[in-house]
Design an enzyme around this catalytic site. Sequence first.
Site, short mmCIF file in Angstrom:
data_model
loop_
_atom_site.label_atom_id
_atom_site.label_comp_id
_atom_site.label_asym_id
_atom_site.label_seq_id
_atom_site.Cartn_x
_atom_site.Cartn_y
_atom_site.Cartn_z
N VAL A 1 -24.99 27.03 17.59
CA VAL A 1 -23.91 27.17 18.57
C VAL A 1 -23.36 25.78 18.92
CG1 VAL A 1 -24.80 29.34 19.52
CG2 VAL A 1 -25.59 27.17 20.50
N HIS B 1 -23.73 33.23 16.09
CA HIS B 1 -24.23 33.31 17.47
C HIS B 1 -23.28 32.70 18.48
CE1 HIS B 1 -28.64 33.76 15.81
NE2 HIS B 1 -27.92 34.86 15.68
N CYS C 1 -13.04 32.72 36.32
CA CYS C 1 -11.86 32.86 35.48
C CYS C 1 -10.59 32.49 36.25
CB CYS C 1 -11.77 34.31 35.01
SG CYS C 1 -10.32 34.70 34.04
N CYS D 1 -8.33 35.92 36.46
CA CYS D 1 -8.65 37.09 37.30
C CYS D 1 -9.73 36.82 38.34
CB CYS D 1 -9.05 38.27 36.41
SG CYS D 1 -10.74 38.18 35.80
N GLU E 1 -40.81 22.44 6.70
CA GLU E 1 -42.09 23.07 6.38
C GLU E 1 -41.85 24.47 5.81
OE1 GLU E 1 -43.00 24.75 10.83
OE2 GLU E 1 -43.58 22.69 10.37
C1 BV8 Z 1 -29.21 42.19 17.94
C2 BV8 Z 1 -27.72 31.86 20.93
C3 BV8 Z 1 -28.56 44.48 18.11
C4 BV8 Z 1 -27.74 31.50 22.33
C5 BV8 Z 1 -29.64 32.94 19.93
C6 BV8 Z 1 -38.45 42.63 16.82
C7 BV8 Z 1 -38.38 42.50 15.44
C8 BV8 Z 1 -37.18 42.16 14.80
C9 BV8 Z 1 -36.04 41.97 15.55
C10 BV8 Z 1 -36.10 42.08 16.92
C11 BV8 Z 1 -37.30 42.43 17.54
N1 BV8 Z 1 -37.06 42.45 18.89
C12 BV8 Z 1 -35.77 42.15 19.11
C13 BV8 Z 1 -35.16 41.93 17.91
C14 BV8 Z 1 -33.75 41.54 17.71
C15 BV8 Z 1 -33.49 40.13 18.11
C16 BV8 Z 1 -34.45 39.22 17.35
O1 BV8 Z 1 -34.24 38.90 16.19
N2 BV8 Z 1 -35.52 38.79 17.99
C17 BV8 Z 1 -36.54 38.01 17.30
C18 BV8 Z 1 -36.75 36.72 18.02
C19 BV8 Z 1 -37.76 38.85 17.22
N3 BV8 Z 1 -32.12 39.84 17.74
C20 BV8 Z 1 -31.12 40.05 18.57
O2 BV8 Z 1 -31.29 40.44 19.71
C21 BV8 Z 1 -29.74 39.86 18.02
N4 BV8 Z 1 -28.91 40.94 18.33
O3 BV8 Z 1 -30.16 42.46 17.27
O4 BV8 Z 1 -28.29 43.11 18.37
C22 BV8 Z 1 -27.36 45.24 18.63
C23 BV8 Z 1 -26.55 45.86 17.73
C24 BV8 Z 1 -25.43 46.60 18.20
C25 BV8 Z 1 -25.16 46.64 19.56
C26 BV8 Z 1 -25.96 45.97 20.44
C27 BV8 Z 1 -27.07 45.25 19.98
C28 BV8 Z 1 -29.07 38.64 18.65
C29 BV8 Z 1 -29.79 37.38 18.31
C30 BV8 Z 1 -29.05 36.18 18.86
C31 BV8 Z 1 -29.92 35.36 19.70
N5 BV8 Z 1 -29.21 34.14 20.11
N6 BV8 Z 1 -29.08 31.94 20.48
C32 BV8 Z 1 -28.28 30.17 22.61
O5 BV8 Z 1 -28.40 29.33 21.73
O6 BV8 Z 1 -28.57 29.96 23.80
S1 BV8 Z 1 -31.03 32.76 18.97
C33 BV8 Z 1 -31.61 31.20 18.68
O7 BV8 Z 1 -32.42 31.35 17.54
C34 BV8 Z 1 -30.70 30.12 18.30
O8 BV8 Z 1 -29.41 30.22 18.69
C35 BV8 Z 1 -30.72 30.06 16.80
O9 BV8 Z 1 -29.44 30.31 16.30
C36 BV8 Z 1 -31.62 31.19 16.43
C37 BV8 Z 1 -32.39 30.97 15.18
O10 BV8 Z 1 -33.25 29.88 15.29
P1 BV8 Z 1 -33.25 28.77 14.17
O11 BV8 Z 1 -31.88 28.29 14.00
O12 BV8 Z 1 -33.92 29.30 12.98
O13 BV8 Z 1 -34.08 27.62 14.87
P2 BV8 Z 1 -35.67 27.43 15.02
O14 BV8 Z 1 -35.89 26.42 16.06
O15 BV8 Z 1 -36.35 28.71 15.16
O16 BV8 Z 1 -36.11 26.84 13.62
C38 BV8 Z 1 -35.73 25.54 13.24
C39 BV8 Z 1 -36.21 25.33 11.81
O17 BV8 Z 1 -35.72 24.09 11.34
C40 BV8 Z 1 -37.74 25.26 11.67
O18 BV8 Z 1 -38.12 26.10 10.61
C41 BV8 Z 1 -38.04 23.79 11.36
O19 BV8 Z 1 -39.14 23.63 10.48
C42 BV8 Z 1 -36.76 23.37 10.70
N7 BV8 Z 1 -36.44 21.95 10.83
C43 BV8 Z 1 -36.59 21.13 11.90
N8 BV8 Z 1 -36.09 19.91 11.64
C44 BV8 Z 1 -35.61 19.94 10.38
C45 BV8 Z 1 -35.84 21.23 9.85
N9 BV8 Z 1 -35.50 21.55 8.59
C46 BV8 Z 1 -34.90 20.62 7.85
N10 BV8 Z 1 -34.62 19.36 8.29
C47 BV8 Z 1 -34.98 18.98 9.54
N11 BV8 Z 1 -34.71 17.72 9.97
ZN ZN Z 2 -10.89 37.02 33.74
#
Ligand code: BV8
Ligand code: ZN
Length: 242
Positions: A105, A121, A149, A152, A216
């Site tokens: 984001v 996202h 807003c 409104c 990793e």
């Molecule tokens: C939905 C935005 C349905 C806001 C974010 C159980 C099982 C499966 C799924 C679910 C479940 N329970 C609930 C769910 C669904 C849920 C979900 O997936 N939950 C998970 C956690 C279990 N998903 C949702 O709710 C989604 N919506 O399903 O809607 C629906 C359908 C119709 C109508 C209504 C509803 C919505 C998900 C959106 C969540 N929003 N954020 C904000 O930022 O404040 S999520 C958040 O995690 C972040 O925004 C990011 O985008 C996202 C993913 O994380 P990563 O980007 O992967 O980051 P992370 O830190 O985890 O990893 C970093 C990686 O980089 C590591 O691997 C590391 O090793 C590596 N790294 C580090 N440094 C480096 C590197 N690699 C290379 N070079 C480096 N230098």
């Molecule tokens: Zn408004």
Amino acid sequence: MEREAGIERARAWISEAGSVAVLTGAGVSAESGVPTFRGPGGLWREHRPEDLATPEAFARDPLLVWEWYAYRRELIAACRPNPAHEALVRLEKRCEDMSLITQNVDGLHALAGSRRVLELHGNLFAIRCCNCGAERQQREPPASLPPRCARCGGLERPGVVWFGEALPGQALESALAAVRRAELVLVVGTSGVVWPAAGLLQAAPDGCRSVLVNLEPTDQSEQVDLALHGKAGEILPGIVAA
Ligand code: BV8
Ligand code: ZN
């Protein structure tokens, strides 16, 4: 495989592919100083997502949620794109059909110069009215929290996708279509645990090659043809070199 040999192989695959889909996560911005979510120093270590990044949390305490976003907006507004973002800009220029699909984001892909970015996202600098739906982009901090807003008077919210909310339909459809027609999928810097973004890799067609770049191994390391471990800012410039 030795890292240099892996980079060499990925470089050859990329130059052979007519259609490339790139999926990025927080790791691509880590070297810009943007905190990741789940790793060491990750944002979720100090805050439980269910306390802050859900519609329920916002309904309960909009000021608390806004304070967390205001903190992240300020931190990220000072961050600049790194060599990983820049490498993806070069790839877009060179590739006939490249789609850059991001869970981030922070807006750093666009700031680096990528033209077509699918933000699954939302964006930290978007602000949307909960009442009338009007959306605006604003990098400066809101004058007061929570912001209201101008049209409104309704309560405004960050223009990001919270847990339990649907992803923007158009962006998700375009992302899925891009992966389905890809000859190569490149997954960079994501832990691959947040759905539905994590499922996109599985939509790649038969014969599509896949490369993962991460510090990793992740759960997705098993699903790809080639996993390269190291910093995105070091590996990506190598694999997109002409
Ligand atoms: C939905 C935005 C349905 C806001 C974010 C159980 C099982 C499966 C799924 C679910 C479940 N329970 C609930 C769910 C669904 C849920 C979900 O997936 N939950 C998970 C956690 C279990 N998903 C949702 O709710 C989604 N919506 O399903 O809607 C629906 C359908 C119709 C109508 C209504 C509803 C919505 C998900 C959106 C969540 N929003 N954020 C904000 O930022 O404040 S999520 C958040 O995690 C972040 O925004 C990011 O985008 C996202 C993913 O994380 P990563 O980007 O992967 O980051 P992370 O830190 O985890 O990893 C970093 C990686 O980089 C590591 O691997 C590391 O090793 C590596 N790294 C580090 N440094 C480096 C590197 N690699 C290379 N070079 C480096 N230098
Ligand atoms: Zn408004």
